[in-house]
Design an enzyme around this catalytic site. Structure first.
Site, mmCIF file in Angstrom:
data_model
loop_
_atom_site.group_PDB
_atom_site.id
_atom_site.type_symbol
_atom_site.label_atom_id
_atom_site.label_comp_id
_atom_site.label_asym_id
_atom_site.label_seq_id
_atom_site.Cartn_x
_atom_site.Cartn_y
_atom_site.Cartn_z
ATOM 1 N N GLU A 273 3.103 -3.769 -2.057
ATOM 2 C CA GLU A 273 2.355 -4.159 -3.253
ATOM 3 C C GLU A 273 1.785 -5.584 -3.260
ATOM 4 O O GLU A 273 0.716 -5.806 -3.805
ATOM 5 C CB GLU A 273 3.268 -4.031 -4.477
ATOM 6 C CG GLU A 273 3.698 -2.621 -4.787
ATOM 7 C CD GLU A 273 4.834 -2.607 -5.786
ATOM 8 O OE1 GLU A 273 5.918 -3.112 -5.463
ATOM 9 O OE2 GLU A 273 4.631 -2.111 -6.885
ATOM 10 N N PHE B 23 0.534 5.443 -4.825
ATOM 11 C CA PHE B 23 0.249 4.171 -5.489
ATOM 12 C C PHE B 23 0.923 4.048 -6.858
ATOM 13 O O PHE B 23 0.429 3.351 -7.743
ATOM 14 C CB PHE B 23 -1.272 3.945 -5.627
ATOM 15 C CG PHE B 23 -2.043 4.284 -4.384
ATOM 16 C CD1 PHE B 23 -1.837 3.555 -3.225
ATOM 17 C CD2 PHE B 23 -2.954 5.333 -4.346
ATOM 18 C CE1 PHE B 23 -2.522 3.863 -2.056
ATOM 19 C CE2 PHE B 23 -3.628 5.655 -3.190
ATOM 20 C CZ PHE B 23 -3.409 4.912 -2.041
#
Ligand code: FAD
Ligand code: FES
Ligand code: FES
Length: 1311
Positions: A1259, A796
Site C-alpha cells: 500500500e 485492492f
C-alpha cells in the site's frame, strides 16, 4: 447464450479448428461463445463495452480481391458471433500453452513481470501478438498504440512495455536487458542485478504460428457468397451480399439498424436494453469498401473500419503534395487518439458518422473540411453535404431512416488552406473527448485576408455544431489580433454552455473552445510566416506534450555473496503463475466450469436514494424465459444482517432503502442473459423519504455520522497558535476512487447436497469471513461451509466486506434451490453497488514561523462513508494515525468523522485512508511554502522527523531510513538541477509550464487491531518429495504465493520447483484474517516458516543418518519411519493496539518509507499534462523478491496517480453513480505511464519485525502518486504567476484537466 430458430449455418475457425453453428443467436457475442460454449476461458470479461481490452482476440480474414490475409485485434465482447462467417479467430489459448510451447509474447510479458493478478494478461498478449503478426519488429510507438486499449490495474504498465519492447528493432540494437539502463548482464557481469534476462527469451518465429485455414481461402475463392439469416430468441439478423438487396431490406425495414462494427449498437443493446427485432449486417456488401480518387478528393467507402481509413489516408498523404492533404492529416491526427486499436479495427466510418455522437472526433473535422456523403435508398443516389444541417442531435441526422451511406468524399485542400483538429479528453487516449474541434481556414495565395473559414465543435451541446457567428467574424478580414479578439468574443456569445455533469462544466468547455481557437491561431500564424505572408512576429511554438517513453531504471540490491544459489529469497523471481496467466490457463472464479443444473443470480438494486419500499412486484420477471425464482430477505434462513462496528447492515433491503444501488432482491435463471433480463423486469415501488444526504457538507450540517468520531492530539495546539509568526487556514476536497479490479466480484456456491454442506468459490480477500458469514446466514455450523480462493483478478481492498454480502445472498439462492448458483457482477453493477475509497474533506489551520517551521496544526477530516458503516470507523482511525505523515509537528491535533450519507457505502481500499490524509498534510505544507514564497521541498525537509523521534501517538521510532530515502531520491532525480531547468522552462514558455515535486511517505504496516495479525499455514510433504503449502493469504496479484514458495524453499532447503502453493481454503487453513494492510507476506511468511521449520526438524534425525542423501531419499525414509510429514504453522503477529482515550498505543510494528519525485509538463490551455519523469526510492527492508516488490511499488504509484489526477466519480443530483464503466471512469492507461519511471530500493535496510528483514509494500507507495498532483500544482502556480497571482490556491483532487485548466487562470478561463 440461447439457441435461436433454424437459420443459416455459420462457419468460422477458432484456433485452427472449424466451427459450424446452426443456431446462432444474433445477440450472442464472440466472447460469450468462446467462454461458455467453447470453454475457452482465457479470454476475459472485464467490462463488456469495449473499454478495457481484457477480451482481446485476433480475427483473421482472407481478402479474395488482393489475395491477402489481414489480422486485427478486436474486443470479443462487442463482436457479434453472426458477423464471423469465414473468419479465423485466434485466442490466447491458440498461440501457446504450457503443455506444448509457450509463445514468445506470453513468455516475455510473464518473465518481464508484466503479469500480477493476470486478469488483463491474455488481452495484453493478444494485442501484442496481433501487432507482431502484422509487424514483427514494431517500434515502441507501435507497441504503445497497440496496447492503448488494454487496461491493467496492477502493474502500472512499465513491465508490460519492457517485456514487449524486447521485440523492437531499436531495443535489439541499443537497449539493455531487464529494462534498466545500468548495464546488461553480459556486459557487466556481477554488477547490477537485473529484473529479467532477455538473452534467455525464445525467439519470435513466425513459422510456428497457426496458418490461416486453407478451407476458408477456398470458401472465399470458390463459393459465391449468399445472404445469411440468423434467428435468435428476440432478434433476427440478415446479412445481404448485394447492394440492391441491402437497399430492399432497408426500404422494407427502415428502423432496422445496419450493424457494422457494433461499437455504438452493441453498448446500446447491452447497457441501455435496446432491442431491435431485425438487424441488417452489410459487412459483405462490396460497394461499402471502395476507394475512388477524383480531382476534388477521394471517395472512401463507409464500410472501412477506422484503422483502415487511417491507413488509406496515410497512403494518400504519401501520394499527394502536402498542400492537398491538410484535411487528411488532420483526420489522421484525430484517428490517432480516437478509441483503441481494437475499436478502430471494427468501428466503421459510416457507423461513426451515423452514430452522430455529440462529441464525435471525426464529424467536426469532416464537416469543417467540406466533406459530403453519398447515400442510396429506393429513391436512388444522392450526395449530402456533411455540414451543420446534417447533424440533428445524438444519433440523429437529416438522412431518412431508409438511406444507406455508401461513401464519403474527403476533399483535397488547396494552397493557402489550413486544417487542424484539437481535442481534450479525460484521458489522453481511449476516451471520448470533452471538447473536440475541426478548424479550416483558406487564404488567397500570398494574402492574409481570410477567404473562407469553417469551425466545428463537438462536446459542447447535443450535436456537432458550427461556430457560425465566429466564422462570420473572421471571414473576409485579415488574420490578425483584432480579428481574433472579435472571434473570441463571438465564440463566447454564440454557444450556450449548459452545465453538464457528464461533460464537464461550462467554464471548462468555454475555456477549451477559446483555447483551441487560440492554438489554431498560433498554427495559422506559423503557416503564414512559412508562406512569407507575415514577418516580424514571434509566435510561440506549441508543440504537443512529449510522449516518447524512455528507458526506465529499477535498482535493487544483490543477494549477499554467501547465499546459496538454490536459496531464492531476495532474488527477482517471476510471479509463480505468470506463465499460466499469460497462456490463459490460470483459472479465476468465473472460469470454473458450469455444473449440471447451475443457475445464475442477478441482483435487483434500489433506484432510490432514500425511500420506503412499498411493493416488490416480480410477476413480469417470473414470466420471462428461463427464470427460476426470486430471492428476497424472507428466504434467508438465518441472520438477515451483517454487523460492522456495532451497526447492522441488511443484506437484502426489506422495508427501506438508503442508497441507489442497495440490493433489494435477486433473480435466479438458467443463463446469465435470462437472469439479467428478468432482474430488469422486477418492479419496485417506493415512497421517497425526505432529504437524502449526499455530500460531506450536508452530513456535517445535519450531524449525520457513524459513531464513534475519533480524535488524536499532542502538545498544546491552542497555545502554539498564539505564539507562531503566521497562521493559515485551508481546505482540500479529495474525491473517492473505484477499485476497478479487472475481475468483477464473482461467486459460485455449490451445495454438496448432503448434511447442509456448501462449497463456495469466491473472489474474496478473506475466505474465513465468507465462511463464517454464510454459516450464520444459512444457520448452519461453520464446519459445513468451505470457502475456496484460487486467485483474484485484483482486489485492492474491494473484495472483502461486499464479497461477503454477495456470497451470503448467493448461498441463500443455492440453499433454496439446492442447485449450484453463480453470481458474477457486471462492471456497471460492481461499480454501482460495491463502493470504493472514501472521499474526504480536509480542513486545516496551520501555525508556522517565517523560516518555515510548522509549530502547530489542527486538522479535521470528514469521510463520506455512504449508507453503511462497513470499515469506515477503522478508516477514520488509520487516517488519524497517519496525520503526521513524515513531519514532526510538535502541536498537532486531528479529528476524524465518518459521515453517514445516502450513497453506496464506501469500503476498504489500498492505503485505507492514508493517501487521503497524507494529501491533506502535504497540501498544508504546500500552502506554507506558497505563503512564504519558499520552495516547498525546503519546507518539507525542514519539518521532517529527524533523529530519535516520537509519533503523535507516542511511539518511538528512528526516521533514519526516511531521511535516507529523501536524500537518495533528491540525488537520483537530480532534483536541484531539474528545479533550475523547470524554472527556466517556465520563464521561456507562456502556455506550457513544468512542475516538480518531491513527496515522502511514512506508512505503518499491519493491522492496528492485534487480533487481525495472526496467521496460519499447512505444509504437507508428499512421498515423492513434492511439497504443498496452504496458507491464509489470498493471491490477488501481489505475489504472496510466490513469496511463500520462496520462504518454503529456503526453510526446507529445496528448490522452489518442488513447492506448490495450493488454493486458499478454509478447510485447509482455518480462522485466517483478510489479506490486507500490506501485511500478507509478514503474517503468512512467518506461519509458513514456522510449519517448514517444524518439518525440517522432524527430518533432522533422518538427515543425520544419511547426510549425503537427497531430499527425496529423506522424505521416503521419513515415511518408512512413520514420521508425520504434515505440519501446521502459526504466527501470532504483533499485538498492536491503540487506546483512543489515552491517545497512545503501539498500532504498528514498523514503518515502510518512500520518497518520490515527479516532474510534469502542462498545457495551460487545456489542462492536459504528461508525467515526464518519476523517481521513487522505497525502503522495503531486505526485499524478499525485488521484482514483486518493484511491481507493487509501480502498480501502487500508478493507482495513486489515477486517484490524484484522473479518476473522478460523478453522481447525479439524486445520488445515482454516473461513472459506471471504463467509458465514463478513467483509470490510468499506457498513455499515463511516466515517460521515465525509475524505482530504487533502499539498500542496507533491515527490519527486525518482519520475515527475513523484509517490509510490507503493497500500500505505502500509492500515496506517492500524489507527487504528480503536487508537480501539477507547482506548474499551475507558475501559470498563475503569469497573470499576477501568487500564494496558496485551491486545487482539489483529482486534478483533472478541468480543474487544472481553471486553476491556471488563463485569460480564456476567466471569461
Ligand atoms: C470503447 C469505445 C471508445 C470510443 N472512443 C471514441 C473516441 O474517442 N472518439 C470518437 O469520436 N468515437 C469513439 N467511439 C465511438 C466509435 O467511433 C463509434 O461507435 C463507431 O465509429 C461506430 O461505428 P460502428 O461501425 O461500430 O457502428 P455500429 O454500432 O455498427 O452502427 C452505429 C449506427 O450507424 C448506423 N450505420 C452504420 N453504417 C451505416 C451506413 N453505412 N449507412 C447508414 N447507417 C449506418 C447503424 O444503423 C447504427 O445506427 C468509441 C466507441 C467505443 C465503444
Ligand atoms: S470486456 Fe471487452 S473490452 Fe472490456
Ligand atoms: S495484472 Fe493487469 S490487471 Fe492485474
Amino acid at each position: 447464450m440461447s439457441a435461436g430458430a433454424a437459420g443459416d449455418t455459420l462457419c468460422f475457425f477458432v484456433n485452427g479448428k472449424k466451427v459450424t453453428e446452426k443456431h446462432v443467436d444474433p445477440e450472442t457475442t464472440l466472447l460469450s461463445f468462446l467462454r461458455e460454449k467453447m470453454r475457452l476461458t482465457g479470454t476475459k470479461y472485464g467490462c463488456g463495452g469495449g473499454g478495457c481490452g481484457a477480451c482481446t482476440v485476433m480475427v483473421s480474414r482472407y481478402r479474395p480481391a488482393n489475395k491477402s490475409i489481414c489480422h486485427y485485434s478486436v474486443n470479443a465482447c462487442l463482436l457479434p458471433l453472426c458477423q464471423l462467417h469465414g473468419a479465423a479467430i485466434t485466442t490466447v489459448e491458440g498461440i501457446g500453452s504450457t503443455k506444448t510451447r509457450i509463445h514468445p509474447v506470453q513468455e516475455r510479458i510473464a518473465k518481464a513481470h508484466g503479469s500480477q493478478c493476470g486478469f488483463c494478461t491474455p488481452g495484453m498478449v493478444m494485442s501484442m501478438y496481433t501487432l507482431l503478426r502484422n509487424n514483427p519488429q514494431p517500434s515502441l510507438e507501435d507497441i504503445t498504440q497497440a496496447l492503448a486499449g488494454n487496461l491493467c490495474r496492477c502493474t502500472g504498465y512499465r513491465p508490460i512495455i519492457d517485456g514487449c519492447r524486447t521485440f523492437c528493432q531499436e531495443a535489439n540494437c541499443c537497449q539493455l536487458n531487464g529494462g534498466t539502463n545500468s548495464g546488461s548482464k553480459e556486459e557487466h557481469p556481477g554488477e547490477t542485478p537485473l529484473l529479467f534476462d532477455k538473452s534467455q527469451f525464445l525467439p519470435l518465429d513466425h513459422t510456428q504460428e497457426l496458418i490461416f485455414p486453407p478451407e476458408l481461402i477456398l470458401m472465399a475463392e470458390t463459393s459465391s457468397p449468399q445472404t445469411l439469416t440468423f434467428h435468435g430468441e428476440r432478434v433476427t439478423c440478415v446479412s445481404p451480399v448485394l447492394l440492391e438487396e441491402l437497399v430492399q431490406l432497408k426500404t422494407s425495414n427502415p428502423e432496422a439498424p445496419l450493424i457494422m462494427g457494433n461499437t455504438k449498437l452493441g453498448p446500446d443493446f447491452k447497457f441501455k436494453g435496446v432491442v431491435h427485432p431485425l438487424i441488417i449486417s452489410p459487412i459483405r456488401v462490396l460497394e461499402l469498401f471502395e476507394v475512388t480518387e477524383t480531382t476534388h478528393g477521394v471517395w472512401v467507402g463507409t464500410g472501412f473500419p477506422l484503422s483502415e481509413i487511417w491507413a488509406i489516408l496515410k497512403k494518400l498523404c504519401r501520394q499527394f503534395p502536402e498542400e492537398k492533404t491538410e484535411l487528411f492529416r488532420a483526420l489522421i491526427q484525430q484517428l490517432r487518439n480516437l478509441g483503441s486499436q481494437q475499436i478502430c479495427n471494427v468501428a466503421t466510418l459510416g457507423g461513426h458518422i451515423m452514430s452522430a455522437y455529440p462529441n464525435s472526433d471525426l464529424n467536426p473535422i469532416l464537416a469543417a473540411g467540406n466533406c459530403s456523403v453519398s447515400t442510396i435508398s429506393s429513391g436512388g443516389w444522392r450526395e449530402v453535404p456533411l455540414n451543420q444541417e446534417f447533424f440533428l442531435s445524438f444519433g440523429k441526422t437529416i438522412l431518412r431512416p431508409e438511406e444507406i451511406v455508401v461513401s464519403v468524399l474527403i476533399p483535397f485542400t488547396r494552397k493557402g488552406e489550413l486544417v487542424r483538429a484539437f481535442r481534450q479528453a479525460p484521458r489522453k487516449e481511449c476516451a471520448f473527448a470533452t471538447v473536440t474541434t475541426g478548424m479550416r481556414v483558406l487564404f488567397s495565395e500570398g494574402f492574409r485576408v481570410v477567404e473562407d473559414v469553417s469551425i466545428y465543435f463537438g462536446g459542447i451541446g447535443p450535436k456537432t455544431a458550427k461556430a457560425v457567428q465566429t466564422c462570420a467574424t473572421i471571414v473576409a478580414r485579415p488574420w490578425n489580433a483584432e480579428t481574433l479578439s472579435w472571434a473570441y468574443e463571438a465564440l463566447v456569445k454564440e454557444f450556450d454552455f449548459p452545465p453538464s455533469i457528464l461533460r464537464g462544466k461550462a467554464e471548462f468547455c468555454r475555456s477549451l473552445t477559446l483555447g483551441f481557437l487560440f492554438k489554431f491561431n498560433l498554427e495559422v500564424l506559423q503557416s503564414l510566416k512559412k508562406m512569407n505572408v507575415i514577418e516580424n512576429i514571434v509566435v510561440e511554438n506549441m508543440e504537443p506534450l512529449p510522449r516518447e517513453i524512455q528507458l526506465s531504471q529499477q535498482h535493487f540490491q544483490h543477494v549477499s555473496k554467501g547465499q546459496s544459489d538454490q536459496d531464492p529469497v531476495g532474488r527477482a523471481i517471476i510471479h509463480s503463475s505468470a506463465i499460466s496467466q499469460a497462456t490463459g490457463e490460470a483459472i479465476y472464479c468465473d472460469d470454473l466450469p458450469k455444473t449440471d443444473g447451475e443457475l445464475f443470480l442477478s441482483l435487483v438494486t434500489s433506484s432510490r436514494a432514500h425511500a420506503k419500499i412499498i411493493n416488490v412486484d416480480v410477476t413480469d420477471a417470473l414470466l420471462l424465459p428461463g427464470v427460476v425464482d426470486v430471492i428476497t430477505a424472507n428466504d434467508i434462513p438465518g441472520k438477515k444482517t451483517r454487523m460492522f462496528s456495532g451497526y447492522d447492515e441488511e443484506m437484502l433491503a426489506q422495508t427501506q432503502v438508503s442508497c441507489i444501488g442497495q440490493i433489494v432482491c435477486a433473480v435466479l435463471a438458467d443463463t446469465r442473459a435470462h437472469a439479467r433480463r428478468a432482474a430488469s423486469a422486477v418492479n419496485i415501488s417506493y415512497q421517497d423519504l425526505p432529504e437524502p444526504i449526499f455530500t460531506i457538507e450536508d452530513a456535517i450540517k445535519r450531524s449525520s455520522y457513524f459513531e464513534p468520531r475519533r480524535k488524536l492530539e499532542r502538545g498544546n495546539v491552542e497555545e502554539a497558535f498564539k505564539s507562531v509568526d503566521l497562521v493559515h487556514e485551508g481546505v482540500i476536497r479529495i474525491g473517492g476512487q473505484e477499485h476497478f479490479y479487472m475481475e468483477t466480484q464473482s461467486i459460485l456456491v455449490v451445495p454438496v447436497r448432503e448434511q447442509a454442506e456448501f462449497k463456495i468459490y469466491a473472489s474474496s480477500q478473506s475466505p474465513t469471513s465468507v465462511q463464517i458469514a454464510v454459516s450464520e446466514t444459512l444457520a448452519i455450523p461453520a464446519n459445513r461451509v468451505s470457502c475456496h480462493v484460487k486467485r483474484l483478478g485484483g482486489g485492492f481492498g474491494g473484495k472483502f466486506v461486499k464479497t461477503v454480502i454477495l456470497a451470503c445472498i448467493t448461498s441463500v439462492a443455492a440453499w433454496k434451490t439446492n442447485c449450484a448458483v453463480r453470481c458474477v457482477l457486471e462492471r456497471g453493477e460492481d461499480m454501482l453497488i460495491t463502493g470504493g475509497r472514501h472521499p474526504v474533506l480536509g480542513k486545516y489551520k496551520v501555525g508556522f514561523q517565517k523560516d518555515g517551521r510548522i509549530l502547530a496544526a489542527d486538522i479535521q477530516i470528514w469521510t463520506n462513508a455512504g449508507n453503511a458503516v462497513d470499515v469506515s470507523i477503522f478508516v477514520a482511525e488509520k487516517i488519524l494515525l497517519h496525520l503526521d505523515n513524515a513531519y514532526n509537528i510538535p502541536n498537532l491535533r486531528g479529528r476524524a468523522a465518518a459521515c453517514r450519507t445516502n450513497l453506496p457505502s464506501n469500503t476498504s481500499f489500498r492505503g485505507f485512508g492514508v493517501p487521503q490524509v497524507a494529501c491533506v498534510i502535504e497540501n498544508l505544507i504546500s500552502d506554507v511554502g506558497l505563503m512564504l514564497q519558499r520552495p516547498v521541498d525546503q519546507v518539507r525537509e525542514l519539518n521532517m522527523y529527524k533523529g530519535p523521534s516520537l509519533t503523535h501517538y507516542k511511539v518511538e521510532f528512528s526516521p533514519e531510513n526516511l531521511l535516507r530515502c529523501w536524500d537518495e531520491c533528491k540525488a537520483k532525480s537530480d532534483f536541484c538541477t531539474r528545479r533550475i531547468a523547470v524554472d527556466t522552462f517556465n520563464e521561456q514558455n507562456r502556455w506550457k509550464k513544468r512542475g516538480l515535486s518531491i513527496i515522502p511517505i511514512k506508512y505503518g504496516i499491519a493491522f492496528s487491531e492485534g487480533v487481525m495479525n495472526q496467521s496460519a499455514a499447512l505444509v504437507n510433504i508428499y512421498q515423492d518429495g513434492s511439497v504443498l503449502v496452504n496458507h491464509g493469504g489470498t493471491e490477488m496479484g501481489q505475489g504472496v504465493h510466490t513469496k511463500m514458495q520462496q520462504v518454503a524453499s529456503r526453510e526446507l532447503h529445496i528448490p522452489m520447483s518442488k513447492v506448490y502453493i495450493g488454493e486458499t481454503s478454509t478447510n485447509a487453513v482455518p480462522n485466517t484474517f483478510i489479506s490486507a494492510a500490506s501485511f500478507g507476506t509478514d503474517a503468512n511468511g512467518m506461519a509458513v516458516k514456522n510449519a517448514c521449520q517444524t518439518l525440517y526438524q522432524r527430518l533432522e534425525p533422518i538427515r543425520q543418518k544419511n547426510p549425503k542423501g537427497t531430499w527425496e531419499s529423506w522424505v521416503s525414509a521419513a515415511v518408512m519411519e512413520k514420521i508425520s510429514l504434515s505440519a501446521t504453522g502459526f504466527s501470532r503477529g504483533p499485538d498492536s493496539y491503540i487506546d483512543w482515550d489515552k491517545m497512545e498505543g503501539q498500532p504498528f510494528p514498523y514503518f515502510t518509507y518512500g520518497v518520490c519525485c515527479s516532474e510534469v509538463e502542462l498545457d495551460c490551455l487545456t489542462g492536459d499534462y504528461r508525467t515526464m519523469r518519476t523517481n521513487i526510492v522505497a525502503d522495503v527492508g531486505q526485499s524478499l523478491n525485488p521484482s514483486v516488490d518493484i511491481g507493487q511499488i509501480e502498480g501502487a504509484f500508478m493507482q495513486g496517480l489515477g486517484f490524484f489526477t484522473m479518476e473522478e466519480l460523478r453522481f447525479s443530483p439524486c445520488g445515482l453513480l454516473y461513472t459506471r464503466g471504463p467509458s465514463q471512469y478513467k483509470i490510468p492507461a499506457v498513455c499515463d505511464l511516466p515517460l521515465s519511471f525509475n524505482v530504487h530500493l533502499l539498500s542496507d535496510s533491515n527490519n527486525p519485525h518482519a520475515i527475513y528483514s523484509s517490509k510490507g509494500i503493497g500500500e505505502p507507495t500509492l500515496f506517492l502518486g500524489s507527487s504528480v498532483f503536487f508537480a501539477i500544482k507547482d506548474a499551475v502556480a507558475a501559470a498563475r504567476k503569469e497573470v499576477g497571482l501568487s500564494g496558496p490556491f485551491s486545487l482539489d483532487s483529482p486534478a483533472t484537466a478541468e480543474r487544472i485548466c481553471l486553476a491556471c487562470a488563463s485569460p480564456f478561463a476567466q471569461v
